[in-house]
Write a protein that holds these residues in place. Structure first.
Motif, PDB file in Angstrom:
ATOM      1  N   ALA A 178     -59.263  30.452 -55.642  1.00 26.80           N
ATOM      2  CA  ALA A 178     -58.606  29.547 -54.685  1.00 26.80           C
ATOM      3  C   ALA A 178     -58.680  30.184 -53.299  1.00 26.80           C
ATOM      4  N   PRO A 179     -59.882  30.117 -52.673  1.00 29.70           N
ATOM      5  CA  PRO A 179     -60.075  30.832 -51.407  1.00 29.70           C
ATOM      6  C   PRO A 179     -59.708  30.032 -50.156  1.00 29.70           C
ATOM      7  N   ALA A 180     -59.062  28.873 -50.294  1.00 29.43           N
ATOM      8  CA  ALA A 180     -58.829  28.015 -49.115  1.00 29.43           C
ATOM      9  C   ALA A 180     -58.063  28.760 -48.017  1.00 29.43           C
ATOM     10  N   LEU A 181     -57.120  29.639 -48.407  1.00 31.96           N
ATOM     11  CA  LEU A 181     -56.355  30.375 -47.390  1.00 31.96           C
ATOM     12  C   LEU A 181     -57.297  31.249 -46.564  1.00 31.96           C
ATOM     13  N   ALA A 182     -58.213  31.943 -47.248  1.00 34.53           N
ATOM     14  CA  ALA A 182     -59.180  32.786 -46.521  1.00 34.53           C
ATOM     15  C   ALA A 182     -60.127  31.916 -45.707  1.00 34.53           C
ATOM     16  N   ASP A 183     -60.563  30.812 -46.299  1.00 36.86           N
ATOM     17  CA  ASP A 183     -61.524  29.945 -45.594  1.00 36.86           C
ATOM     18  C   ASP A 183     -60.920  29.343 -44.322  1.00 36.86           C
ATOM     19  N   ALA A 184     -59.583  29.263 -44.284  1.00 37.00           N
ATOM     20  CA  ALA A 184     -58.928  28.667 -43.105  1.00 37.00           C
ATOM     21  C   ALA A 184     -58.913  29.614 -41.914  1.00 37.00           C
ATOM     22  N   MET A 185     -59.234  30.902 -42.142  1.00 29.80           N
ATOM     23  CA  MET A 185     -59.197  31.869 -41.038  1.00 29.80           C
ATOM     24  C   MET A 185     -60.432  31.651 -40.161  1.00 29.80           C
ATOM     25  N   PRO A 186     -60.268  31.445 -38.849  1.00 32.41           N
ATOM     26  CA  PRO A 186     -61.400  31.029 -38.001  1.00 32.41           C
ATOM     27  C   PRO A 186     -62.553  32.017 -37.998  1.00 32.41           C
ATOM     28  N   TRP A 187     -62.269  33.334 -38.105  1.00 34.73           N
ATOM     29  CA  TRP A 187     -63.345  34.314 -38.050  1.00 34.73           C
ATOM     30  C   TRP A 187     -64.250  34.241 -39.280  1.00 34.73           C
ATOM     31  N   GLN A 195     -69.294  39.051 -38.682  1.00 34.93           N
ATOM     32  CA  GLN A 195     -68.139  39.491 -39.477  1.00 34.93           C
ATOM     33  C   GLN A 195     -68.264  40.967 -39.828  1.00 34.93           C
ATOM     34  N   SER A 196     -69.494  41.434 -40.126  1.00 38.16           N
ATOM     35  CA  SER A 196     -69.702  42.854 -40.466  1.00 38.16           C
ATOM     36  C   SER A 196     -69.401  43.742 -39.272  1.00 38.16           C
ATOM     37  N   VAL A 197     -69.868  43.313 -38.083  1.00 40.48           N
ATOM     38  CA  VAL A 197     -69.625  44.116 -36.868  1.00 40.48           C
ATOM     39  C   VAL A 197     -68.122  44.186 -36.609  1.00 40.48           C
ATOM     40  N   MET A 198     -67.446  43.046 -36.748  1.00 39.93           N
ATOM     41  CA  MET A 198     -66.000  43.027 -36.515  1.00 39.93           C
ATOM     42  C   MET A 198     -65.284  43.915 -37.517  1.00 39.93           C
ATOM     43  N   GLY A 199     -65.808  43.947 -38.758  1.00 35.41           N
ATOM     44  CA  GLY A 199     -65.183  44.794 -39.790  1.00 35.41           C
ATOM     45  C   GLY A 199     -65.328  46.267 -39.456  1.00 35.41           C
ATOM     46  N   ALA A 200     -66.464  46.630 -38.821  1.00 35.82           N
ATOM     47  CA  ALA A 200     -66.733  48.044 -38.533  1.00 35.82           C
ATOM     48  C   ALA A 200     -66.022  48.506 -37.262  1.00 35.82           C
ATOM     49  N   VAL A 201     -65.769  47.582 -36.336  1.00 41.08           N
ATOM     50  CA  VAL A 201     -65.149  47.965 -35.055  1.00 41.08           C
ATOM     51  C   VAL A 201     -63.813  47.215 -34.920  1.00 41.08           C
ATOM     52  N   PRO A 202     -62.705  47.881 -35.309  1.00 37.42           N
ATOM     53  CA  PRO A 202     -61.432  47.174 -35.418  1.00 37.42           C
ATOM     54  C   PRO A 202     -61.033  46.404 -34.159  1.00 37.42           C
ATOM     55  N   ILE A 203     -61.348  46.942 -32.962  1.00 32.73           N
ATOM     56  CA  ILE A 203     -60.895  46.273 -31.738  1.00 32.73           C
ATOM     57  C   ILE A 203     -61.579  44.917 -31.562  1.00 32.73           C
ATOM     58  N   LEU A 204     -62.758  44.760 -32.231  1.00 29.11           N
ATOM     59  CA  LEU A 204     -63.464  43.479 -32.120  1.00 29.11           C
ATOM     60  C   LEU A 204     -62.901  42.411 -33.072  1.00 29.11           C
ATOM     61  N   LYS A 205     -62.036  42.864 -34.001  1.00 23.74           N
ATOM     62  CA  LYS A 205     -61.500  41.875 -34.954  1.00 23.74           C
ATOM     63  C   LYS A 205     -60.665  40.841 -34.223  1.00 23.74           C
ATOM     64  N   MET A 206     -60.702  39.634 -34.715  1.00 23.23           N
ATOM     65  CA  MET A 206     -59.903  38.575 -34.075  1.00 23.23           C
ATOM     66  C   MET A 206     -58.423  38.862 -34.272  1.00 23.23           C
TER      67      MET A 206
END
Ligand SMILES: NC(=O)c1ccc[n+]([C@@H]2O[C@H](COP(=O)([O-])OP(=O)(O)OC[C@H]3O[C@@H](n4cnc5c(N)ncnc54)[C@H](OP(=O)(O)O)[C@@H]3O)[C@@H](O)[C@H]2O)c1
Length: 327
Positions: A178-187, A195-206
Motif C-alpha cells: 500500500a504505497p499510496a502514502l509514499a507515492d503522494a510525496m512530490p519528490w 532522487q539518488s542525488v537528493m538521497g546522497a546530499v541531504p541538503i538537496l532533499k526536499m
C-alpha cells in the motif's frame, strides 16, 4: 457449508490484502470479486476467488455480484482522484452496492471501509476520536465530505432491515503493498537520478514541513485482518476505528520517505488550507492538505475489546515496512 463473500474493489491497495486474508479463512468457501480492470486471481495464488470485470455504477453487474453472497464487502472507491470523478462514482456506487444487497435479500452482513476522515477536520471534535463522535465530513476536502455522505446514505438504506453492518473507519493505510502514502510525496515523482542525488546530499532533499500533528498509520495486513474478522465474527455489528498502535510525526514520515524535515508553524498550515479552500481552480489533490490541518487521532479501544482485533504492526512498524520496501 462455508460462506460466499462478494468483494467490490478486490484489486486495490486494501482489496488485495483483504482477499488474501479471506482466502486463508476456513469459514470462507468462495469469494467473488469485482472491479473495472482486467485481473487474474491465480497470479496471487488465490484458489477460492472468482473475478469479474464490472462497475459499481452498473446495477445489473452489482445484482449479479451479490446474488449468491452471504456477506458483501464494499471497498470500491475513488480515493485519489478528481473531485468530479469521485463525486460521480463514490456516493452513487456505494448506494448501488448497498441497495442491491438489501434488495437481493440473501446476504445477512455487509462490511464497509469508511475512514477516519468521515469525522471531518473540526477543531471541536474530541481527541482521541471515538466511534460516538458525530460524522461531520469537511466540505473543503472531497474525500472527507463523500465519506460522510456515504455513511449517512448507508444508514438510510439499511435502516429497518436485518442486515448487520460492520463500518470500519481506518486511518491512513500503508505498507509494502500500500504505497499510496509514499507515492503522494512530490519528490517521488522526480526521475530516479534526481532522487539518488537528493538521497546522497541531504541538503538537496526536499523539505517536509512538520507542524507537530501526530499521524496514525495502519498496516494493510492488519486492516485486512479486521475486514476478514468482520465477515465471520460473532462480535456485534457497528462502527470500529482502526489504527495501529502509537503515532508517527510528520518529520518521521519525511525522513523515512526521503525528505528533510523542517519545523513549520501551525498557523502556516491553517493559512495554506484556507487558501486551498478559497482559491478557485485549485486541483483536487491540493485538498488533501486539510488532512494535516488538525489532529485526527482515533481511540481504537472498541476494535480491540469488542471486535477482538489484534493489529500486528504499530504506526512505527508500518512506516518502517513501507520505507524498507522502497529501497
Ligand atoms: N488506503 C487508505 O489509506 C484508506 C484509509 C481508510 C479507508 N480507505 C477506504 O478503503 C477502501 C479501499 O481503499 P484502497 O486504498 O484499497 O483504494 P484503491 O487502492 O484506490 O482501490 C480502489 C478499488 O476500487 C475499485 N474501483 C474504483 N472504482 C470502481 C468502480 N466504479 N467500479 C468497480 N470498482 C471500482 C478499483 O479497481 P478499478 O480501478 O480497476 O475499478 C480498486 O479495486 C476505500 O473505500 C477507501 O476509501 C482507504
Amino acid at each position: 457449508m462455508g460462506l460466499t463473500v462478494a468483494v467490490t474493489g478486490p484489486t486495490g491497495e486494501i482489496g488485495i490484502s483483504a482477499v488474501t486474508a479471506l482466502e486463508a479463512d476456513p469459514a470462507v468457501d468462495r469469494i467473488i470479486g469485482m472491479a473495472r480492470r482486467p485481473f487474474d486471481p491465480s497470479e496471487h495464488g488465490w484458489t477460492k476467488t472468482e473475478y469479474r470485470q464490472g462497475d459499481i455504477l452498473d446495477r445489473e453487474a452489482v445484482d449479479a455480484l451479490v446474488a449468491d453472497a452471504d456477506v458483501v464487502i464494499h471497498l470500491a472507491f475513488i480515493v485519489i482522484g478528481s473531485r468530479d470523478e469521485a463525486a460521480r462514482i463514490n456516493l452513487a456506487g456505494t448506494k448501488t452496492v448497498f441497495q442491491a444487497t438489501v434488495d437481493a435479500k440473501r446476504a445477512t452482513r455487509m462490511v464497509y471501509t469508511s475512514s477516519v476522515v468521515a469525522y471531518g477536520y473540526h477543531s471541536d471534535n474530541p481527541l482521541p476520536l471515538t466511534e460516538d463522535t458525530p460524522i461531520r465530513g469537511s466540505q473543503e476536502h472531497y474525500y472527507s465530505a463523500q465519506k460522510a455522505d456515504c455513511e449517512n446514505a448507508i444508514a438510510e438504506i439499511v435502516d429497518g432491515t436485518d442486515l448487520e453492518l460492520y463500518m470500519l473507519r481506518p486511518c491512513i493505510v500503508a505498507g509494502p503493498k500500500a504505497p499510496a502514502l509514499a507515492d503522494a510525496m512530490p519528490w517521488r515523482a522526480l526521475p530516479g537520478v534526481a532522487q539518488s542525488v537528493m538521497g546522497a546530499v541531504p541538503i538537496l532533499k526536499m523539505p517536509m514541513p512538520d507542524h507537530g500533528v501526530p499521524v496514525q498509520l495502519v498496516h494493510h495486513d492488519d486492516v485486512a485482518q479486521a475486514i476478514a474478522l468482520c465477515a465471520t465474527t460473532d462480535a456485534p455489528a457497528g462502527a470500529y476505528n482502526i489504527a495501529g498502535e502509537g503515532t508517527v510525526s510528520l518529520s518521521e514520515i519525511g525522513e523515512a520517505l526521503g525528505a528533510r524535515p523542517v519545523p513549520f508553524p501551525k498557523i502556516g498550515v491553517k493559512v495554506a488550507a484556507e487558501a486551498v479552500k478559497r482559491l478557485p481552480f485549485m486541483p483536487s489533490a491540493a485538498e488533501w492538505i486539510h488532512i494535516g490541518r488538525t489532529s485526527v487521532v482515533m481511540d481504537t479501544t472498541k476494535a480491540h475489546d469488542v471486535l477482538g482485533w489484534r493489529p500486528q504492526f504499530s504506526a512505527q512498524d508500518t512506516l518502517g515496512a513501507l520505507a524498507y520496501s522502497l529501497h
